[in-house]
Structure formats: structure tokens, C-alpha cells
Scaffold this active site. Structure first.
Site, PDB file in Angstrom:
ATOM      1  N   LYS A 121      -2.090  -1.475  -3.661  1.00 30.63           N
ATOM      2  CA  LYS A 121      -3.051  -0.325  -3.796  1.00 30.63           C
ATOM      3  C   LYS A 121      -1.992   0.756  -3.839  1.00 30.63           C
ATOM      4  O   LYS A 121      -1.046   1.023  -3.226  1.00 30.63           O
ATOM      5  CB  LYS A 121      -3.994  -0.250  -2.384  1.00 30.63           C
ATOM      6  CG  LYS A 121      -4.580   1.008  -2.322  1.00 30.63           C
ATOM      7  CD  LYS A 121      -5.385   0.978  -1.062  1.00 30.63           C
ATOM      8  CE  LYS A 121      -6.278   1.959  -1.043  1.00 30.63           C
ATOM      9  NZ  LYS A 121      -7.135   2.178   0.508  1.00 30.63           N
ATOM     10  N   LYS A 146       0.849  -1.169  -0.082  1.00 32.53           N
ATOM     11  CA  LYS A 146       0.034  -0.043   0.049  1.00 32.53           C
ATOM     12  C   LYS A 146       1.093   1.165   0.017  1.00 32.53           C
ATOM     13  O   LYS A 146       1.575   1.556   0.846  1.00 32.53           O
ATOM     14  CB  LYS A 146      -1.079  -0.113   1.260  1.00 32.53           C
ATOM     15  CG  LYS A 146      -1.893   1.254   1.223  1.00 32.53           C
ATOM     16  CD  LYS A 146      -2.631   1.028   2.670  1.00 32.53           C
ATOM     17  CE  LYS A 146      -3.622   2.406   2.400  1.00 32.53           C
ATOM     18  NZ  LYS A 146      -4.417   2.380   3.676  1.00 32.53           N
TER      19      LYS A 146
END
Length: 440
Positions: free
Chosen positions: A361, A308
């Protein structure tokens, strides 16, 4: 189909008795015309024999042409048809189509000496479909849904088409719409009242909090619905960070992990199928796995936000939950967008600690990271097409700069092509409807 020469007033429907050099089989004479000898056609009609002279009277019928109804079979068996061909009486077929003409002024050049021309496999829709390497279906989508305590659905300005759904009504209705088109996985994100937020995010593990209540409601209505949950403190933190903030601004790692374990167990107790730590604290996967197992939730999966990044694509999401950091940024725990190899470090730790799914992400700007993890890990890979990606496509569509639907489907296909098994996307419902429409 066998085509023959006949009079316009007589239809040949009997066994033909024409002079033929092909030997008879089982007492029957084969249809045949002595090529280059005569053009007479003899056939039996009742007890009489007719002779029709029909030089150059051969009917050629194309399948696409409709004359007087469908072509009728002549009643010949396989042996008779084959014998006719052997005798040289080959039925007529449509002619070879002419080669399409090039436009005037096209230069005449010799063909390039190419042994391989990749365009051959792309020359028609059927050919392209045959060799398509990447497929996508509603089963590949996880639908992120924002929920709040209110009864009405509140539109999110920065995310056209998305709403904060009332957990008792709008949420249930939206899930029903998704299931109707094959999307049976969702992930919940709560907009928590400010009065319930605190510096330690204790509301995150309230068994009667917004998320646990929503899970219980959905599981009661749709027992087979797959529910993912977000494990992080930022929606519950008065500081807007994913962890507990020390007075000097440092995000406390181990203390935060302790809180996350309680949050994950609370969600599992409510009926969550997959808990998804998005906080990026070190060691949280192993700690959460141990906490779940200790409470008897060995069956609950963990989808780790493995890679992320501290991305600028998250802006609309933070507006949706009103969870912007009160100060600073998240760069001390989320990854540097410039880093590639670091994703392998995170993936190795998450795998060894018991993660069941690895997530990247954002999605589209990080296709290389998706492919990296796909190539290096045997675990399922998830990609999150985040709010900024969604809103850019929506804005481009509204401004008529792009074809929204085509760009939407292309972007999702690219995530799959890069290696994502599942995609968290706000387009889940719209894309699934598009796919169902194509199938119909």
C-alpha cells in the site's frame, strides 16, 4: 461446399454422370468435368439426361453473400467430393483479397530483414485476446466500505461515488450490489464517534462496537461473504495514530500490539474471515496469530499490511474517517517511500510470524514493490489502490482529461500484471459492472 456450373433454370440435385476418368466406387459415378476437353455438364434429372454448355459459367459464392437463401448441399459423399478434387474439378472459393493500398506519397522501401516482428501477435482483437498474459475478474477485488452509526448514507467529498454507509441499511444494500456482479469480498472501515475515542483506543475491541455489529449483520444475511477487517487503533484513537502515543510523541510498539491482539480476537469472534493489521508495529503478526489460535480462531486468516508506505496518497481516506493525526506524521512506523529493499525485511518477518497474505500500500506508485514481493514470496500478494489513486482518476474523468473507465481498468490490470492476486479498490463495484458488461 461444392460449387458447380449450372443453367439458370435448372438446379443440379442428382448424381452427376459426366465423362470422367476417375474409377467408380460402389457402382456410383463421380461428378467430373474433363478439364481442357469439353465444358459440357451432364446430369440426370429423372429419366432424362440434359447437357448444358456453359463455357466460363462458374459461380463463385462468398459466405458473406446472401443469394436466394442458404446454399444447398449437392448430396455427395466424402469420397465423391474428394474424387472430384483429384480429377481437377476443384470448387471455386472467393479470390485472394487485394493488398490494401498505401496512401499517396508513401515511400517505397525494401522490407526490413526482421526474423521476428512482435506486432504480428497484436494485429487483431482475437489475436490480442489469445495472447493476453494478465486477466482480471470481480473475484480479484476486495471492496473497501466505510460505515458509521447513522441511518443515512453520507457522501465523502474527496471521494466521488463513495459514502459513509449506514451499517444497518446502506451497507447491506451496497454489499448486495457488489455480490450481484461477482464481488464477494469486502473490508470494513469505521467512522467512530469522537466521544468513543481515547488515547489507548479501547473501543477497538468492544464486542458490541460498530465493526463487530456490522460483521454479525452481514454474516447473518450473507453467510458466504468474505469479510476482511482493519486492525489498527487510528479510527479509535483520540490522537489519530495507529498506536498508543507516549507524552513525548513516541508511538509505543509493544503496548500497541497488546491492544491490537484484543481487537483482532474481537473481530474474529464476530465472524471476520481475515483480520488485516495495517498498523505497521513490529512483531504484531506473530502476536496476533498466537492470540487468535489461543481463542480457537485457527481458521481466521491474517492479511498483513507488509509494505505500507508513509504516503501522501491517503488524504481522502483520512477525511472519510476523520482520522487525521492530531500532531506529527506516521513516518516512524510506516515505510519510507524511497526504500525498496526494506520491503523484503518486512515480508520476511511477516512470513515467519504466520501471515497468510502480504499487502502493498499504495498500489500503482509501488508496482515495483508488488513485483518484488511476488518474486520473493510464495504467499498471495494483495495491493491496495488507495483513496488518492481513486480520487485522481475520478477527478480526471470529471474534468474530461481522461476516459475514466478505461483508465480505471488499465490501472487495475497493471496491479494484476505486477503480481497482485487481489486488489483492494474503491472501484470494485464499478469495475465489476464493467467486466460483466463486456462479457454480455
Amino acid at each position: 461446399m461444392l460449387f458447380i456450373c449450372v443453367s439458370e433454370t435448372v438446379m443440379a440435385s442428382s448424381i452427376f454422370n459426366a465423362p470422367c476418368t476417375v474409377p467408380a466406387v460402389k457402382g456410383k459415378n463421380y461428378f467430373g468435368l474433363k478439364p481442357a476437353v469439353n465444358n459440357d455438364l451432364r446430369f440426370d434429372v429423372g429419366k432424362t439426361t440434359s447437357i448444358i454448355g456453359c463455357p466460363k459459367r462458374v459461380f463463385t459464392v462468398r459466405a458473406s453473400e446472401k443469394k436466394d437463401g442458404p446454399l444447398k448441399k449437392l448430396g455427395l459423399n466424402d469420397a465423391e467430393c474428394e474424387a472430384a478434387v483429384v480429377a481437377g474439378n476443384v470448387p471455386e472459393a472467393p479470390p485472394v483479397p487485394p493488398r490494401p493500398a498505401a496512401p499517396a506519397g508513401t515511400p517505397v522501401v525494401p522490407s526490413l530483414p526482421l526474423s521476428r516482428r512482435p506486432r504480428r501477435n497484436r494485429k487483431s482483437p482475437a489475436m490480442r485476446a489469445s495472447f493476453q498474459e494478465t486477466s482480471i475478474s470481480p473475484a480479484n477485488f476486495v471492496y473497501p466500505l466505510f460505515i458509521h452509526e447513522g441511518e443515512e448514507d453520507t457522501p465523502i467529498g474527496a471521494m466521488p461515488g463513495c459514502y459513509r454507509l449506514g451499517w444497518r441499511h446502506g451497507l447491506v444494500e451496497e454489499v448486495a450490489k457488489a455480490r450481484d456482479v461477482g464481488v464477494n469480498s469486502i473490508v470494513l472501515f469505521p467512522k467512530v464517534p469522537d466521544a468513543l475515542k481515547s488515547s489507548t483506543g479501547d473501543e477497538a475491541y468492544n464486542d458490541n462496537g460498530l465493526v463487530p455489529r456490522a460483521i454479525r449483520l452481514l454474516k447473518d444475511k450473507y453467510p458466504d461473504l468474505v469479510i476482511y477487517t482493519d486492525v489498527a487503533l487510528d479510527p479509535y484513537s483520540s490522537d489519530g495514530h495507529d498506536g498508543i502515543v507516549r507524552e513525548d510523541g513516541v508511538i509505543m510498539n509493544d503496548e500497541t500490539v497488546y491492544q491490537l491482539c484484543k481487537q483482532a480476537v474481537s473481530q474474529a469472534r464476530a465472524g471476520a474471515d481475515v483480520v488485516s493489521p495495517s498498523d505497521m508495529m513490529d512483531g504484531r503478526i506473530g502476536a496476533i496469530r498466537k492470540a487468535l489460535d489461543a481463542e480457537g480462531f485457527q481458521h481466521v486468516s491474517i492479511m498483513s499490511y507488509t509494505a505500507k508506505y508513509a504516503s501522501s496518497f491517503y488524504g481522502p481516506f483520512r477525511e472519510a474517517l476523520e482520522s487525521n493525526p492530531r500532531f506529527g506524521d506516521k513516518k516512524t512506523y510506516q515505510m519510507n517511500p524511497a526504500n525498496y529493499r526494506e520491503a523484503l525485511v518486512e515480508a520476511h518477518e511477516d512470513e515467519s510470524e504466520g501471515a497468510d497474505i502480504l499487502l502493498v500500500k499504495p498500489g500503482l506508485p509501488y508496482l515495483d514493490i508488488i513485483r518484488l514481493l511476488r518474486d520473493k514470496s510464495p504467499l498471495p500478494i494483495a495491493a491496495y489502490q488507495v483513496s488518492g489513486e481513486y480520487s485522481m482518476i475520478k477527478a480526471g474523468g470529471v474534468l474530461k482529461m481522461i476516459d475514466e473507465e478505461r483508465v480505471m481498468m488499465e490501472s487495475l490490470t497493471c496491479l494484476r500484471r505486477a503480481g497482485a492476486d487481489i486488489i483492494l479498490t474503491y472501484f470494485a463495484l464499478q469495475a465489476a459492472r464493467c467486466l460483466c458488461g463486456e462479457k454480455r
